[in-house]
Design an enzyme around this catalytic site. Structure first.
Site, short mmCIF file in Angstrom:
data_model
loop_
_atom_site.label_atom_id
_atom_site.label_comp_id
_atom_site.label_asym_id
_atom_site.label_seq_id
_atom_site.Cartn_x
_atom_site.Cartn_y
_atom_site.Cartn_z
N LYS A 106 0.75 -1.11 0.21
CA LYS A 106 -0.35 0.34 0.09
C LYS A 106 0.48 1.92 -0.20
O LYS A 106 1.90 1.88 1.33
CB LYS A 106 -1.34 0.03 1.13
N GLU A 138 10.06 0.56 10.08
CA GLU A 138 11.19 1.71 9.82
C GLU A 138 10.37 2.81 10.68
O GLU A 138 9.42 3.35 9.36
CB GLU A 138 11.41 1.63 8.63
N CYS A 152 13.64 9.79 6.97
CA CYS A 152 13.64 9.78 8.67
C CYS A 152 15.15 9.87 8.77
O CYS A 152 14.85 9.97 9.95
CB CYS A 152 13.18 8.52 8.52
N GLU A 181 10.44 15.42 15.31
CA GLU A 181 10.78 15.18 14.20
C GLU A 181 10.00 16.29 13.43
O GLU A 181 8.63 16.38 13.22
CB GLU A 181 10.65 13.70 13.71
P1 NAP Z 1 2.40 7.66 8.87
O1 NAP Z 1 1.64 8.58 8.31
O2 NAP Z 1 2.47 7.02 9.75
O3 NAP Z 1 2.18 6.75 7.24
C1 NAP Z 1 2.92 5.58 6.40
C2 NAP Z 1 1.89 4.69 5.52
O4 NAP Z 1 1.01 3.77 6.49
C3 NAP Z 1 0.63 5.14 4.59
O5 NAP Z 1 0.61 4.68 3.47
C4 NAP Z 1 -0.42 5.53 4.98
O6 NAP Z 1 -1.80 6.04 4.64
C5 NAP Z 1 -0.60 4.04 6.11
N1 NAP Z 1 -1.62 4.36 7.11
C6 NAP Z 1 -1.81 5.47 8.31
N2 NAP Z 1 -2.10 5.08 8.99
C7 NAP Z 1 -1.96 3.29 9.31
C8 NAP Z 1 -2.52 2.69 9.61
N3 NAP Z 1 -3.65 2.83 11.71
N4 NAP Z 1 -2.94 1.53 10.17
C9 NAP Z 1 -1.66 1.32 8.89
N5 NAP Z 1 -1.35 2.36 7.79
C10 NAP Z 1 -1.25 3.17 7.73
O7 NAP Z 1 3.69 8.26 8.12
P2 NAP Z 1 4.39 9.76 7.39
O8 NAP Z 1 3.85 10.47 8.05
O9 NAP Z 1 3.04 9.78 5.83
O10 NAP Z 1 5.04 9.62 6.83
C11 NAP Z 1 6.66 10.65 7.26
C12 NAP Z 1 6.93 9.38 8.88
O11 NAP Z 1 7.48 8.18 8.20
C13 NAP Z 1 7.87 10.25 9.49
O12 NAP Z 1 7.92 9.69 10.41
C14 NAP Z 1 9.59 9.34 8.51
O13 NAP Z 1 10.25 9.29 10.27
C15 NAP Z 1 9.17 8.18 9.06
N6 NAP Z 1 9.68 7.63 7.90
C16 NAP Z 1 10.74 6.38 8.02
C17 NAP Z 1 12.10 5.66 7.61
C18 NAP Z 1 12.58 4.71 7.74
O14 NAP Z 1 13.26 4.36 7.03
N7 NAP Z 1 12.73 4.47 9.17
C19 NAP Z 1 11.57 6.53 5.77
C20 NAP Z 1 10.63 7.08 5.72
C21 NAP Z 1 9.96 7.56 6.74
P3 NAP Z 1 -1.83 7.49 4.57
O15 NAP Z 1 -0.48 8.48 4.58
O16 NAP Z 1 -2.20 6.88 2.94
O17 NAP Z 1 -3.21 7.99 4.75
#
Ligand code: NAP
Ligand code: MG
Length: 477
Positions: free
Chosen positions: A180, A254, A288, A385
């Site tokens: 997804k 991650e 990240c 962050e």
């Molecule tokens: P997010 O809200 O956690 O979303 C990540 C993914 O999970 C998206 O596809 C999102 O869908 C989905 N999602 C949201 N709620 C969910 C739930 N309850 N159950 C299952 N899936 C769900 O993160 P973001 O704000 O988009 O991304 C930024 C974050 O990612 C930052 O905190 C960053 O540090 C982290 N990140 C970490 C890494 C690493 O390798 N450690 C790499 C890149 C990013 P939708 O967005 O479509 O709603």
């Protein structure tokens, strides 16, 4: 002679953008049963396409297709045959690299020079690298038995790269996947689905279900998923860990980061300035492992900050498709709001805010490269962050103070150390609680190198031989 700046936009003509996109299930594009949503270019707010939303039933159909493909075809195929498909996918990614880069920059807002020169080449490299493992799993140290069906959920900051990090090792190990993508950046995953068709990948080995958080939740909760792999925020990561607790599902997470980029007084200063700029302004700081906390030794702080400000003044912010652009658009209105809020809090807490003068486009979502000086450990901009082009600057006097400050965070994904002394690099790096420590460089990614976090930055590793452990039954031995 007076040179004026001339824009050099990359053409969009290579793209065959469709008005609507379906889900990719069992090797075909099909209609979804949820409510279709629009994906936009964050640089202009132009609607790029309407994308299907996968309902719970669609997620179920995708998982069933993946299960069938796993049982009947993919897990039975010799590794040397699976490798041929992965090599083929890698080569098609190279052949269609310009198309992928343009689409990624349009849908995500990142500068074309980054999608073209960083994201897409590393995506191809991941498929090549894991193709090489497919027939050598007996040397992995984790056995040769795949887990089964992997449910994979990725964020919007590196849509195609995170897809590659998830799909390449899973397939190499003999798993099938349902992935997804994030709601704001689904398009390159759907182009990747076309590439799977072009490579004649057996139907059901890769399935793409688009949608928002609810679609991700349905995938995590599905009873026939053997493995959940997630990249995203720590908050959602914790929710996923709770959702799979007590089940037999394996999980890798991650999550977020708040990396320290530590500059000692003997560091090559111009090189360090480049590393700081790369650390926090690469990909608009939507990284990240971004070097979002600069820890600079007090004796050189003034000189370094003066050079950093001068360098920041040369950054071009604007059209992601312009080949000269250094900093593109913020990915969404929501993310821009978050960056603004935390930055305003930084100012209210008494830190000094500075951005170079720069004209931001009127439409779209933009935030200028920004630094905060006089930041203390207690400030929220030092702890949370921001996930944007915002750097918090702190100072230190001794190596032990630098180590203590660097580790004073709930996160532990990455860190940078800048010094001429190899012994100091080893001394500091071995005491930093971070999955990756870069020395005299920053944000370097290579498929052979494992990547992952300590503490609230997650669990598990992606990349390298270690990355195989997430997709083989012997992985947790
Ligand atoms: P997010 O809200 O956690 O979303 C990540 C993914 O999970 C998206 O596809 C999102 O869908 C989905 N999602 C949201 N709620 C969910 C739930 N309850 N159950 C299952 N899936 C769900 O993160 P973001 O704000 O988009 O991304 C930024 C974050 O990612 C930052 O905190 C960053 O540090 C982290 N990140 C970490 C890494 C690493 O390798 N450690 C790499 C890149 C990013 P939708 O967005 O479509 O709603
Ligand atoms: Mg978009």
């Amino acid at each position: 002679m007076d040179f004026t700046y001339a824009p050099a936009p990359e053409s969009r003509s290579i793209l065959d953008l469709k008005a609507t996109y379906g889900l990719f299930i069992d090797g075909e594009f099909v209609d979804g049963h949820g409510t279709p949503f629009k994906t936009i270019s964050p640089a202009t707010e132009e609607v790029l396409a309407e994308v299907a939303e996968a309902s719970d039933a669609d997620v179920d159909a995708a998982v069933r297709a993946a299960r069938r493909a796993h049982t009947r075809v993919w897990s039975r195929m010799p590794g040397s045959e699976r490798a041929k498909y992965l090599y083929r996918i890698a080569r098609i990614i190279q052949e269609r690299s310009r198309e992928l880069a343009v689409l990624e920059s349009l849908d995500n807002g990142k500068p074309i020079k980054e999608s073209r020169d960083v994201d897409v080449p590393i995506v191809a490299a991941h498929f090549f690298y894991y193709a090489g493992w497919a027939d050598k799993l007996e040397h992995s140290g984790y056995g040769t038995t795949p887990l089964g069906v992997a449910g994979q959920i990725i964020p919007w900051n590196f849509p195609l790269l995170m897809l590659a990090w998830k799909i390449a090792p899973a397939l190499a190990c003999g798993n099938t996947v349902v992935l997804k993508p994030a709601e704001t950046t689904p398009l390159t995953a759907l182009l990747f689905a076309e590439i799977c068709q072009q490579a004649d990948l057996p139907p059901g080995v890769v399935n793409i279900v688009t949608g928002a958080g609810a679609t991700g939740q349905a995938l995590v909760a599905h009873g026939d998923v053997d493995k959940v792999a997630f990249t995203g925020s720590t908050a959602v990561g914790k929710a996923i860990a709770r959702a799979v607790a007590g089940t037999s599902k394996k999980v890798t997470l991650e999550l977020g980061g708040k990396a320290a980029n530590i500059v000692f007084d003997d560091a090559p200063i111009d090189q360090a300035v480049e590393g700081i700029v790369n650390g926090i302004f690469f990909n608009q700081g939507h990284v990240c492992c971004a070097g979002s906390r600069l820890l600079v030794q007090e004796s050189i702080a003034e000189e370094l900050l003066a050079k950093l400000r001068t360098r920041m003044g040369t950054l071009r912010v604007g059209d992601p498709l312009d080949k000269n652009t250094d900093v593109g658009a913020i990915n969404s209105a929501e993310q821009l709001q978050r960056i603004r809020e935390l930055s305003d809090i930084g100012e209210q807490e008494g830190a000094g805010r500075w951005s170079p003068p720069c004209d931001l486009p009127e439409r779209g979502f933009w935030f200028p490269p920004t630094i905060f000086t006089g930041v203390t450990q207690a400030h929220r901009i030092a702890r949370e962050e921001i996930f944007g082009p915002v750097l918090s600057v702190l100072t230190f006097r001794t190596p032990s103070e630098a180590i203590e400050k660097a580790n004073n965070t709930p996160y532990g994904l990455s860190a940078g150390v800048w010094t001429e002394k190899g012994s100091l690099i080893l001394h500091v790096a071995s005491r930093l609680q971070a999955g990756v420590v870069w020395a005299n460089t920053f944000n370097k990614f290579d498929p052979t190198s494992p990547f992952g976090g300590y503490k609230e930055s997650g669990q598990g590793r992606e990349g390298g031989r270690h990355g195989l452990s997430a997709y083989l039954k012997g992985g947790d031995l």
